[in-house]
Design a protein around this motif. Structure first.
Motif, PDB file in Angstrom:
ATOM      1  N   GLU A  58       0.831  -1.215   0.000  1.00 34.45           N
ATOM      2  CA  GLU A  58       0.000   0.000   0.000  1.00 34.45           C
ATOM      3  C   GLU A  58       0.862   1.261   0.000  1.00 34.45           C
ATOM      4  O   GLU A  58       0.430   2.319  -0.419  1.00 34.45           O
ATOM      5  N   GLN A  59       2.099   1.140   0.456  1.00 32.63           N
ATOM      6  CA  GLN A  59       3.035   2.271   0.466  1.00 32.63           C
ATOM      7  C   GLN A  59       4.059   2.173  -0.661  1.00 32.63           C
ATOM      8  O   GLN A  59       4.835   3.096  -0.868  1.00 32.63           O
ATOM      9  N   GLY A  60       4.069   1.056  -1.349  1.00 33.10           N
ATOM     10  CA  GLY A  60       4.931   0.911  -2.518  1.00 33.10           C
ATOM     11  C   GLY A  60       6.353   0.459  -2.254  1.00 33.10           C
ATOM     12  O   GLY A  60       7.244   0.763  -3.034  1.00 33.10           O
ATOM     13  N   TRP A  61       6.584  -0.297  -1.177  1.00 30.76           N
ATOM     14  CA  TRP A  61       7.944  -0.774  -0.916  1.00 30.76           C
ATOM     15  C   TRP A  61       7.953  -2.098  -0.181  1.00 30.76           C
ATOM     16  O   TRP A  61       6.979  -2.484   0.431  1.00 30.76           O
ATOM     17  N   ASN A  62       9.103  -2.783  -0.300  1.00 33.04           N
ATOM     18  CA  ASN A  62       9.348  -4.055   0.382  1.00 33.04           C
ATOM     19  C   ASN A  62      10.725  -4.019   1.031  1.00 33.04           C
ATOM     20  O   ASN A  62      11.678  -3.494   0.446  1.00 33.04           O
ATOM     21  N   LEU A  63      10.829  -4.593   2.227  1.00 34.31           N
ATOM     22  CA  LEU A  63      12.111  -4.747   2.898  1.00 34.31           C
ATOM     23  C   LEU A  63      12.619  -6.150   2.610  1.00 34.31           C
ATOM     24  O   LEU A  63      11.912  -7.138   2.824  1.00 34.31           O
ATOM     25  N   LEU A  64      13.843  -6.230   2.112  1.00 37.56           N
ATOM     26  CA  LEU A  64      14.439  -7.520   1.796  1.00 37.56           C
ATOM     27  C   LEU A  64      15.274  -8.029   2.960  1.00 37.56           C
ATOM     28  O   LEU A  64      15.690  -7.251   3.829  1.00 37.56           O
ATOM     29  N   CYS A  65      15.540  -9.317   2.962  1.00 37.67           N
ATOM     30  CA  CYS A  65      16.306  -9.972   4.019  1.00 37.67           C
ATOM     31  C   CYS A  65      17.685  -9.336   4.209  1.00 37.67           C
ATOM     32  O   CYS A  65      18.210  -9.299   5.306  1.00 37.67           O
ATOM     33  N   ASN A  66      18.261  -8.818   3.144  1.00 38.27           N
ATOM     34  CA  ASN A  66      19.596  -8.229   3.215  1.00 38.27           C
ATOM     35  C   ASN A  66      19.580  -6.771   3.685  1.00 38.27           C
ATOM     36  O   ASN A  66      20.614  -6.114   3.708  1.00 38.27           O
ATOM     37  N   ALA A  82      17.975  -4.219   2.250  1.00 41.38           N
ATOM     38  CA  ALA A  82      17.653  -3.267   1.185  1.00 41.38           C
ATOM     39  C   ALA A  82      16.146  -3.038   1.140  1.00 41.38           C
ATOM     40  O   ALA A  82      15.356  -3.948   1.421  1.00 41.38           O
ATOM     41  N   ILE A  83      15.756  -1.821   0.813  1.00 43.32           N
ATOM     42  CA  ILE A  83      14.348  -1.486   0.595  1.00 43.32           C
ATOM     43  C   ILE A  83      14.173  -1.286  -0.901  1.00 43.32           C
ATOM     44  O   ILE A  83      14.906  -0.505  -1.519  1.00 43.32           O
ATOM     45  N   VAL A  84      13.228  -2.018  -1.481  1.00 38.12           N
ATOM     46  CA  VAL A  84      12.967  -1.943  -2.911  1.00 38.12           C
ATOM     47  C   VAL A  84      11.608  -1.291  -3.108  1.00 38.12           C
ATOM     48  O   VAL A  84      10.609  -1.709  -2.506  1.00 38.12           O
ATOM     49  N   PHE A  85      11.574  -0.260  -3.954  1.00 39.31           N
ATOM     50  CA  PHE A  85      10.348   0.484  -4.220  1.00 39.31           C
ATOM     51  C   PHE A  85       9.676  -0.002  -5.501  1.00 39.31           C
ATOM     52  O   PHE A  85      10.336  -0.580  -6.377  1.00 39.31           O
ATOM     53  N   ASP A  86       8.373   0.263  -5.622  1.00 39.74           N
ATOM     54  CA  ASP A  86       7.612  -0.157  -6.794  1.00 39.74           C
ATOM     55  C   ASP A  86       8.190   0.373  -8.102  1.00 39.74           C
ATOM     56  O   ASP A  86       8.055  -0.252  -9.137  1.00 39.74           O
ATOM     57  N   ASP A  87       8.816   1.554  -8.059  1.00 36.10           N
ATOM     58  CA  ASP A  87       9.380   2.123  -9.287  1.00 36.10           C
ATOM     59  C   ASP A  87      10.743   1.528  -9.617  1.00 36.10           C
ATOM     60  O   ASP A  87      11.434   2.001 -10.502  1.00 36.10           O
ATOM     61  N   THR A  88      11.163   0.496  -8.914  1.00 38.27           N
ATOM     62  CA  THR A  88      12.415  -0.250  -9.024  1.00 38.27           C
ATOM     63  C   THR A  88      13.615   0.493  -8.438  1.00 38.27           C
ATOM     64  O   THR A  88      14.741   0.018  -8.549  1.00 38.27           O
ATOM     65  N   GLY A  89      13.402   1.619  -7.791  1.00 37.31           N
ATOM     66  CA  GLY A  89      14.471   2.274  -7.052  1.00 37.31           C
ATOM     67  C   GLY A  89      14.737   1.500  -5.776  1.00 37.31           C
ATOM     68  O   GLY A  89      13.912   0.691  -5.334  1.00 37.31           O
ATOM     69  N   GLU A  90      15.897   1.745  -5.171  1.00 35.89           N
ATOM     70  CA  GLU A  90      16.272   1.017  -3.962  1.00 35.89           C
ATOM     71  C   GLU A  90      16.971   1.945  -2.972  1.00 35.89           C
ATOM     72  O   GLU A  90      17.602   2.920  -3.368  1.00 35.89           O
ATOM     73  N   LEU A  91      16.850   1.602  -1.713  1.00 38.78           N
ATOM     74  CA  LEU A  91      17.599   2.255  -0.645  1.00 38.78           C
ATOM     75  C   LEU A  91      18.366   1.147   0.067  1.00 38.78           C
ATOM     76  O   LEU A  91      17.765   0.208   0.590  1.00 38.78           O
ATOM     77  N   ILE A 120      21.576   5.301  -2.466  1.00 38.00           N
ATOM     78  CA  ILE A 120      20.346   5.285  -3.259  1.00 38.00           C
ATOM     79  C   ILE A 120      20.653   4.672  -4.616  1.00 38.00           C
ATOM     80  O   ILE A 120      21.642   5.030  -5.257  1.00 38.00           O
ATOM     81  N   VAL A 121      19.806   3.750  -5.061  1.00 35.89           N
ATOM     82  CA  VAL A 121      19.912   3.166  -6.393  1.00 35.89           C
ATOM     83  C   VAL A 121      18.726   3.697  -7.185  1.00 35.89           C
ATOM     84  O   VAL A 121      17.571   3.493  -6.809  1.00 35.89           O
ATOM     85  N   ALA A 122      19.009   4.406  -8.271  1.00 39.65           N
ATOM     86  CA  ALA A 122      17.959   5.001  -9.093  1.00 39.65           C
ATOM     87  C   ALA A 122      17.084   3.919  -9.721  1.00 39.65           C
ATOM     88  O   ALA A 122      17.549   2.795  -9.954  1.00 39.65           O
ATOM     89  N   PRO A 123      15.820   4.252 -10.009  1.00 38.21           N
ATOM     90  CA  PRO A 123      14.940   3.285 -10.682  1.00 38.21           C
ATOM     91  C   PRO A 123      15.591   2.792 -11.978  1.00 38.21           C
ATOM     92  O   PRO A 123      16.255   3.553 -12.673  1.00 38.21           O
ATOM     93  N   HIS A 124      15.386   1.524 -12.280  1.00 40.10           N
ATOM     94  CA  HIS A 124      16.024   0.927 -13.450  1.00 40.10           C
ATOM     95  C   HIS A 124      15.068   0.007 -14.201  1.00 40.10           C
ATOM     96  O   HIS A 124      15.398  -1.119 -14.532  1.00 40.10           O
ATOM     97  N   ARG A 125      13.890   0.539 -14.464  1.00 42.21           N
ATOM     98  CA  ARG A 125      12.917  -0.230 -15.248  1.00 42.21           C
ATOM     99  C   ARG A 125      13.388  -0.377 -16.683  1.00 42.21           C
ATOM    100  O   ARG A 125      13.962   0.555 -17.236  1.00 42.21           O
ATOM    101  N   PRO A 126      13.105  -1.505 -17.289  1.00 42.48           N
ATOM    102  CA  PRO A 126      13.410  -1.619 -18.728  1.00 42.48           C
ATOM    103  C   PRO A 126      12.468  -0.703 -19.507  1.00 42.48           C
ATOM    104  O   PRO A 126      11.320  -0.488 -19.100  1.00 42.48           O
ATOM    105  N   ALA A 127      12.969  -0.134 -20.570  1.00 45.24           N
ATOM    106  CA  ALA A 127      12.135   0.744 -21.406  1.00 45.24           C
ATOM    107  C   ALA A 127      11.020  -0.081 -22.041  1.00 45.24           C
ATOM    108  O   ALA A 127      11.248  -1.194 -22.500  1.00 45.24           O
ATOM    109  N   SER A 128       9.826   0.460 -22.057  1.00 42.51           N
ATOM    110  CA  SER A 128       8.713  -0.265 -22.682  1.00 42.51           C
ATOM    111  C   SER A 128       8.842  -0.175 -24.196  1.00 42.51           C
ATOM    112  O   SER A 128       9.477   0.731 -24.731  1.00 42.51           O
TER     113      SER A 128
END
Length: 71
Positions: free
Chosen positions: A27-35, A37-46, A52-60
């Motif tokens: 509902e907030q657009g993120w997941n906490l991974l076991c390691n 890292a926090i991964v956001f719906d837009d594929t960015g990461e903290l 900060i890892v910028a979003p890296h979606r493949p181009a449509s």
């Protein structure tokens, strides 16, 4: 520390997104991974170190005009 078998990739490894989700907040657009890292719906990461890892979606396909029919 990861207790999974096999061990999850560390937050500084290239395949860090393959770690298991330990907390999901869709509902907030993120997941906490076991390691840690926090991964956001837009594929960015903290990462745990604050990096900060910028979003890296493949181009449509349509972003490049592929598959678009012009009349």
């Amino acid at each position: 520390m990861c207790t999974h078998t096999p061990k999850c990739p560390t937050a500084d490894s290239p395949d860090r997104e393959a770690a298991r989700v330990v907390a999901s907040h869709l509902e907030q657009g993120w997941n906490l991974l076991c390691n840690g890292a926090i991964v956001f719906d837009d594929t960015g990461e903290l990462l745990p170190d604050g990096q900060i890892v910028a979003p890296h979606r493949p181009a449509s396909a349509n972003a490049h005009g592929c598959g678009v029919r012009r009349v």
